[in-house]
Design a protein around this motif. Structure first.
Motif, PDB file in Angstrom:
ATOM      1  N   GLY A 151       5.890   1.617 -32.489  1.00 51.54           N
ATOM      2  CA  GLY A 151       5.901   2.753 -31.624  1.00 51.54           C
ATOM      3  C   GLY A 151       5.964   4.216 -32.485  1.00 51.54           C
ATOM      4  O   GLY A 151       6.239   5.106 -31.990  1.00 51.54           O
ATOM      5  N   GLY A 152       5.808   3.808 -33.715  1.00 50.44           N
ATOM      6  CA  GLY A 152       6.083   5.019 -34.767  1.00 50.44           C
ATOM      7  C   GLY A 152       7.424   5.581 -34.904  1.00 50.44           C
ATOM      8  O   GLY A 152       8.533   4.982 -34.453  1.00 50.44           O
ATOM      9  N   GLU A 153       7.448   6.869 -34.953  1.00 45.74           N
ATOM     10  CA  GLU A 153       8.848   7.719 -35.309  1.00 45.74           C
ATOM     11  C   GLU A 153       9.717   7.858 -34.379  1.00 45.74           C
ATOM     12  O   GLU A 153      11.117   7.365 -34.562  1.00 45.74           O
ATOM     13  N   ILE A 154       9.098   7.942 -33.285  1.00 43.64           N
ATOM     14  CA  ILE A 154      10.127   8.178 -31.961  1.00 43.64           C
ATOM     15  C   ILE A 154      10.630   6.778 -31.442  1.00 43.64           C
ATOM     16  O   ILE A 154      11.837   6.915 -31.390  1.00 43.64           O
ATOM     17  N   PHE A 155       9.997   5.893 -31.364  1.00 47.06           N
ATOM     18  CA  PHE A 155      10.511   4.767 -31.095  1.00 47.06           C
ATOM     19  C   PHE A 155      11.470   4.082 -32.127  1.00 47.06           C
ATOM     20  O   PHE A 155      12.446   3.429 -31.845  1.00 47.06           O
ATOM     21  N   LEU A 156      11.225   4.282 -33.384  1.00 44.50           N
ATOM     22  CA  LEU A 156      12.116   4.230 -34.409  1.00 44.50           C
ATOM     23  C   LEU A 156      13.529   4.665 -34.363  1.00 44.50           C
ATOM     24  O   LEU A 156      14.437   3.953 -34.414  1.00 44.50           O
ATOM     25  N   GLY A 157      13.327   6.135 -34.015  1.00 43.66           N
ATOM     26  CA  GLY A 157      14.507   6.804 -33.975  1.00 43.66           C
ATOM     27  C   GLY A 157      15.492   6.362 -32.651  1.00 43.66           C
ATOM     28  O   GLY A 157      16.546   6.321 -32.728  1.00 43.66           O
ATOM     29  N   ILE A 158      14.826   5.909 -31.654  1.00 44.44           N
ATOM     30  CA  ILE A 158      15.399   5.588 -30.402  1.00 44.44           C
ATOM     31  C   ILE A 158      16.142   4.077 -30.600  1.00 44.44           C
ATOM     32  O   ILE A 158      17.285   3.840 -30.216  1.00 44.44           O
ATOM     33  N   ILE A 159      15.522   3.145 -31.205  1.00 43.49           N
ATOM     34  CA  ILE A 159      16.165   1.888 -31.482  1.00 43.49           C
ATOM     35  C   ILE A 159      16.853   2.008 -32.541  1.00 43.49           C
ATOM     36  O   ILE A 159      17.912   1.362 -32.491  1.00 43.49           O
ATOM     37  N   SER A 160      16.939   2.884 -33.536  1.00 46.87           N
ATOM     38  CA  SER A 160      17.970   2.930 -34.537  1.00 46.87           C
ATOM     39  C   SER A 160      19.293   3.444 -33.878  1.00 46.87           C
ATOM     40  O   SER A 160      20.299   3.239 -34.405  1.00 46.87           O
TER      41      SER A 160
END
Length: 540
Positions: free
Chosen positions: A341-350
């Motif tokens: 999911g790109g940057e946004i999904f990475l930020g959420i999961i992180s």
């Protein structure tokens, strides 16, 4: 599958992923939300009971989510996903071990301990034995388990944030570990068990929900064909991930190491003080059983999801990119999120992973502080006469000391697989605590000498064997790679230390006095089975 993915294969090993600014914003939002919960909880934290057990006011479902939040650590999310991505079948054995271990804890000790104790594990272990020496031994074992567990979480925090903020040097990662430790100290000092429990409930919802969404994305990417996902994982990694032996099958020693690891995982949970302490936060045995039902559902589902996450990371990210990332093997889940999911999904999961680490370290810190203040300071030093104000003061000082120690040792453990580090904590718990717990609950002949032999023997032997194992020195993946004093061949000492602790408990029992406190033995048997008198202060 390619239509669903950010083209992560264009990344070179070690290249930054995601937006540093976005990741920092998401982290900041999470910290603000959880700190607000902690501050609200602090208004009702006035007594030792509030600080240690949240006043025993939580419902079964609430405590079930909190138990899941406490149990599903960074090892479960980051460590196991990475282990499966790199070692396939052998990595999934961690999931199996952690899940089966939870069932052993519930069947054998959870409700019986909840009915017998009040604040800490030592309440149970010392109930029908000589209070002061047993409380001291139990508290030292609790502190050792919590410290090793904290080291793993700190190492995970350093790797995770290093990946997100593109921090490749060891100094920067050490600063990250220190920041996480300081944040943990603030959470516990301000909110106590109530604040910690609220953080754990939020974290459990975020973690299980986030992992479920990731799994759905992975399965949609392969059009629901799990076999195709496994094939992609094998093809992309260049290793036979579906066959046993990648990690634990090369030599006879590695096979024995796997057996030792399995024993430590299966028996370790039943001796983890921070998990067992959660059963003191509900008002009745009925609510304790309800919390167990919710916890099993959440924990069981999560460990099934790790199978999809691990093979998904192998198929869609690749082992080269994972191992070259700043967080190493522990970066598999965040990198998979970026691929999906790109940057946004990475930020959420992180942020979810960060929540996982903070919630668990807060739970460990509260357990360690309660054990020192309630068992060592009040039970041993003050002979049970310490005021609540003094106990709270000592608890808060202990939180700071434990936090600083975990920061220092966590910096030394950076780069290690978190699941492996947690397995060492499980070995300590299974060796130092479990034999005494089982003997106290089920063996009428058991006495103080047996308890001391078992706890100190299990604790000292485990720590000694860990210090002399390849986990600490002797190889490139050791904590101290430049030195070699590894005299014990196995990385996990469970296969030696756990049976030794059980044996020492038997030897000590037959060497000591028979039936020291017969009245207390009968009372403990009644209380453990019925819960009658659970609110009484244990102080004899």
């Amino acid at each position: 599958m390619d239509d669903w993915l950010i083209n992560i294969n264009e990344l070179t090993p070690g290249e930054q992923v995601g937006s540093t600014l976005l990741n920092m914003v998401v982290f900041g939002v999470f910290i603000v939300i959880t700190m607000t919960l902690v501050l609200r909880a602090s208004k009702s934290t006035k007594s030792t009971k509030d600080f240690y057990t949240g006043g025993s006011t939580f419902t079964g479902p609430q405590n079930g989510f909190a138990i899941a939040g406490d149990y599903l650590s960074a090892a479960s999310f980051l460590g196991i996903a990475g282990a499966i991505a790199i070692n396939g079948y052998d990595g999934f054995l961690y999931s199996i071990g952690f899940l089966v271990a939870w069932l052993v804890a519930l069947l054998l000790v959870a409700e019986l301990m909840r009915n017998t104790g009040r604040f800490t594990m030592a309440d149970v272990l010392s109930f029908r034995l000589n209070q002061r020496p047993v409380r001291m031994a139990a508290a030292l074992a609790t502190l050792a388990v919590c410290l090793f567990y904290l080291i793993a979480q700190m190492a995970g925090a350093g790797g995770l944030v290093a990946l997100l903020l593109n921090i490749n040097d060891s100094t920067g990662q050490a600063i990250v570990v220190a920041a996480v430790g300081l944040l943990m100290i603030v959470y516990v000092l301000v909110g106590g068990m109530k604040g910690t429990t609220y953080v754990q409930m939020v974290k459990a919802v975020l973690l299980v929900g986030g992992v479920l969404i990731m799994c759905l994305f992975v399965l949609v990417a392969v059009r629901g064909n799990f076999s195709a996902l496994l094939g992609e994982a094998v093809a992309n990694s260049g290793k036979d991930l579906l066959s046993p032996g990648l990690q634990y099958g090369a030599t006879e020693t590695s096979k024995l190491d796997f057996i030792s690891l399995s024993i430590a995982l299966v028996f370790g949970t039943a001796g983890l003080p921070h998990v067992l302490m959660r059963f003191y936060t509900v008002p009745t045995a009925k609510e304790a059983r309800r919390s167990v039902t919710w916890a099993i559902a959440l924990i069981g589902s999560f460990y099934l999801f790790t199978l999809v996450l691990g093979f998904g990371a192998a198929a869609m990210v690749g082992s080269d990119v994972i191992e070259a990332a700043p967080g190493g093997v522990n970066s598999a889940a965040p990198l998979l999120a970026f691929a999906l999911g790109g940057e946004i999904f990475l930020g959420i999961i992180s942020a979810v992973a960060f929540a996982t680490i903070l919630a668990v370290v807060a739970g460990l810190a509260i357990t360690a502080s309660a054990s020192f203040a309630h068992d060592i300071y009040n039970g041993v030093i003050k002979h049970g006469q310490a005021t609540e104000k003094d106990q709270l003061r000592v608890s808060r000082i202990t939180v700071v000391v434990i936090g600083i120690a975990s920061i220092i040792m966590g910096i030394g453990a950076m780069g290690q697989n978190i699941a492996f580090l947690v397995a060492l904590a499980f070995a300590i718990a299974a060796s130092a605590n479990l034999p005494t717990i089982l003997y106290s609950l089920f063996w009428k002949r058991f006495n103080t000498t047996g308890a001391l032999f078992s706890m100190y023997g299990g604790l000292i032997s485990t720590l000694l064997l860990i210090a002399l194992s390849p986990a600490v020195s002797g190889s490139e993946k050791s904590m101290i790679p430049n030195m070699d004093f590894a005299l014990f061949p196995l990385s996990n000492p469970g296969i030696v230390s756990i049976p030794l602790a059980f044996l020492l408990g038997i030897i000590g029992t037959f060497l000591g006095k028979k039936d020291e406190f017969p009245q207390k033995r009968v009372e403990m048997e009644v209380r453990s089975l019925t819960g009658v008198g659970v609110e009484k202060t244990i102080n004899h």
